[in-house]
Enzyme design. Structure first.
Site, short mmCIF file in Angstrom:
data_model
loop_
_atom_site.label_atom_id
_atom_site.label_comp_id
_atom_site.label_asym_id
_atom_site.label_seq_id
_atom_site.Cartn_x
_atom_site.Cartn_y
_atom_site.Cartn_z
N CYS A 282 7.32 -4.18 15.90
CA CYS A 282 6.89 -3.08 16.78
C CYS A 282 5.46 -3.34 17.23
O CYS A 282 4.59 -3.65 16.41
CB CYS A 282 7.00 -1.72 16.07
SG CYS A 282 8.68 -1.31 15.57
N CYS B 125 6.59 -6.76 7.36
CA CYS B 125 7.77 -6.29 8.08
C CYS B 125 8.07 -7.29 9.19
O CYS B 125 7.15 -7.89 9.74
CB CYS B 125 7.49 -4.91 8.68
SG CYS B 125 8.92 -4.19 9.52
N CYS C 62 3.94 8.28 0.32
CA CYS C 62 4.52 7.35 1.28
C CYS C 62 4.66 5.99 0.59
O CYS C 62 3.66 5.45 0.11
CB CYS C 62 3.59 7.27 2.49
SG CYS C 62 4.13 6.09 3.72
N CYS D 202 2.41 -1.47 15.46
CA CYS D 202 2.39 -1.32 14.01
C CYS D 202 1.66 -2.48 13.33
O CYS D 202 1.95 -3.65 13.57
CB CYS D 202 3.82 -1.22 13.50
SG CYS D 202 3.90 -1.00 11.72
N GLU E 187 0.80 -1.22 0.00
CA GLU E 187 0.00 0.00 0.00
C GLU E 187 0.84 1.27 0.00
O GLU E 187 2.05 1.24 0.24
CB GLU E 187 -0.94 0.00 1.18
CG GLU E 187 -0.26 -0.25 2.50
CD GLU E 187 -1.28 -0.50 3.59
OE1 GLU E 187 -1.96 0.47 3.96
OE2 GLU E 187 -1.41 -1.64 4.06
N CYS F 19 0.10 2.87 8.14
CA CYS F 19 0.74 1.82 7.37
C CYS F 19 0.28 0.43 7.79
O CYS F 19 0.11 0.15 8.97
CB CYS F 19 2.26 1.92 7.46
SG CYS F 19 2.92 1.84 9.11
N1 SAH Z 1 10.16 0.60 9.50
C1 SAH Z 1 10.35 2.01 9.42
C2 SAH Z 1 9.42 2.73 8.46
C3 SAH Z 1 7.98 2.30 8.42
S1 SAH Z 1 6.93 2.77 9.75
C4 SAH Z 1 10.30 2.63 10.79
O1 SAH Z 1 10.08 1.91 11.74
O2 SAH Z 1 10.54 3.81 10.91
C5 SAH Z 1 6.69 4.49 9.55
C6 SAH Z 1 6.40 5.21 10.85
O3 SAH Z 1 5.07 4.92 11.32
C7 SAH Z 1 7.34 4.82 11.96
O4 SAH Z 1 7.74 5.95 12.68
C8 SAH Z 1 6.46 3.92 12.80
O5 SAH Z 1 6.96 3.80 14.10
C9 SAH Z 1 5.12 4.62 12.69
N2 SAH Z 1 3.96 3.84 13.07
C10 SAH Z 1 3.75 2.52 12.92
N3 SAH Z 1 2.56 2.16 13.42
C11 SAH Z 1 1.99 3.27 13.90
C12 SAH Z 1 0.76 3.55 14.56
N4 SAH Z 1 -0.12 2.59 14.83
N5 SAH Z 1 0.50 4.81 14.90
C13 SAH Z 1 1.39 5.80 14.64
N6 SAH Z 1 2.56 5.61 14.05
C14 SAH Z 1 2.87 4.35 13.68
#
Ligand code: SAH
Length: 348
Positions: A117, A113, A106, A120, A93, A335
């Site tokens: 986290c 992934c 984006c 996420c 996406e 994302c």
């Molecule tokens: N893997 C990379 C890039 C993809 S995530 C990274 O970790 O930076 C892009 C951003 O979205 C990151 O800062 C991530 O921590 C954040 N993100 C992921 N899930 C989220 C959520 N549920 N709410 C807010 N930010 C989120």
């Protein structure tokens, strides 16, 4: 099947020259081909290449590796969410946001992934595979087709995937997307976001690519960071901040820290004070992100008042910080959310 075919768009001009030379073609044909590919053209549109050559090229490889599969437009702010199809049937996406300074896209760097986290959605089913440079570029081509006259002006590598876990293809993408004979998007208009893979961040600082590095920090100390980000078990916060300092030193560019405020986890004023102490003296900016609630996990965002209180502490302590605008909240803007939803609809 097409999945075994070469993705022409991912080759550097000199690689295209070598490939076409093997097919008995002159170097200028490779230049014409490169420029068509990066204009987003399909084989039938490449009218200054002979039909025979186009057929030979199509036999060996793919012109545009990414196709639009579905789009949603936010009624709130016009943000567009795209679902793209890849040659092997996977889907990824993207989000297109319209800011006053231009369209920002984006892009995803992996299908899924593996960083894990807690907050996420992209990581819930693990990582299926890396995207190729052509497939990252293809997302930009797709978005450009949607935009008509306008063009993608800024790119953030903040979709699904961990860019530093797909290092070589990401670097290849960055060189190709900024190539003067291609899309020619300035590296200063590109942000690469990482959860903090320290060795790769250090290597990346030496590539001579003046992009903005974003670090997903999300915590003021190791204890909290380890609760929500497994990567924090591999690298301490100090090692990670040191890698950021190295990036700043090597590139002269400030680092952006992403910080999603999670109720009861990292969002107190005390957390803000500790964060300020940790970042003091660094050439950086803190981006406060309202958490997009992932229902599968019991993590919740904070109120407007809590965001302001957190921001006030940082400002009082002279840490440059802003609150990121929430966009596309009605279209699964965050994302991984749309992909998951569609996959569920496809395979209930
Ligand atoms: N893997 C990379 C890039 C993809 S995530 C990274 O970790 O930076 C892009 C951003 O979205 C990151 O800062 C991530 O921590 C954040 N993100 C992921 N899930 C989220 C959520 N549920 N709410 C807010 N930010 C989120």
């Amino acid at each position: 099947m097409s999945e075994n075919k070469l993705q022409w768009m991912g080759l550097y001009p000199e690689e295209l020259k070598a490939a076409l030379a093997e097919m008995g073609e002159k170097p200028f044909r490779a230049s014409q081909f490169f420029s068509w590919l990066h204009k987003g053209a399909y084989f039938p549109e490449m009218t200054n290449l002979s039909l025979t050559l186009r057929e030979k090229l199509a036999e060996k490889g793919i012109d545009q590796p990414v196709e639009m599969r579905e789009r949603r437009v936010s009624q709130l702010d016009g943000t567009k969410k795209f679902l793209y199809a890849l040659p092997d049937g996977n889907c990824i996406e993207g989000v297109l946001m319209r800011y006053h300074y231009g369209a920002t896209l984006c892009v995803s760097t992996q299908v899924g992934c593996k960083m894990g986290c807690r907050f996420c959605a992209s990581t819930l089913d693990g990582c299926v595979r890396n995207l190729t440079a052509a497939e990252i570029l293809g997302q930009v081509q797709c978005a450009n087709r949607e935009l008509g006259e306008e063009r993608v002006h800024n790119i953030v590598l903040m979709g699904s995937g961990e860019p530093m876990d797909n290092y070589d293809e990401v670097v290849r993408f960055l060189r190709l997307v900024s190539h003067p004979d291609g899309l020619n998007i300035g590296l200063r208009h590109i942000s690469v976001s990482t959860c903090g893979l320290v060795p790769q961040m250090r290597k990346f600082a030496q590539e001579g690519l003046p992009v903005t590095l974003s670090l997903s920090l999300h915590a003021p100390n190791d204890q909290i960071r380890r609760q929500i980000m497994p990567v924090a078990l591999r690298y301490t916060m100090e090692e990670t901040l040191d890698a950021c300092r190295y990036y700043i030193e090597k590139t002269g560019r400030r680092v952006v820290f992403e910080y999603a405020l999670i109720d009861g986890v990292n969002a107190s004023e005390e957390n803000a004070e500790e964060l300020s102490d940790r970042l003091r003296g660094m050439q950086c900016h803190v981006n406060l992100i309202p958490l997009n609630t992932v229902k599968e996990r019991n993590l919740f965002g904070v109120t407007e008042a809590q965001v302001s209180a957190f921001l006030n502490v940082l400002e009082r302590r002279h840490i440059s910080a802003t609150r990121r605008r929430e966009m596309g909240d009605d279209i699964e803007g965050a994302c991984g959310q749309l992909r998951k939803k569609i996959m569920r609809e496809d395979h209930p």
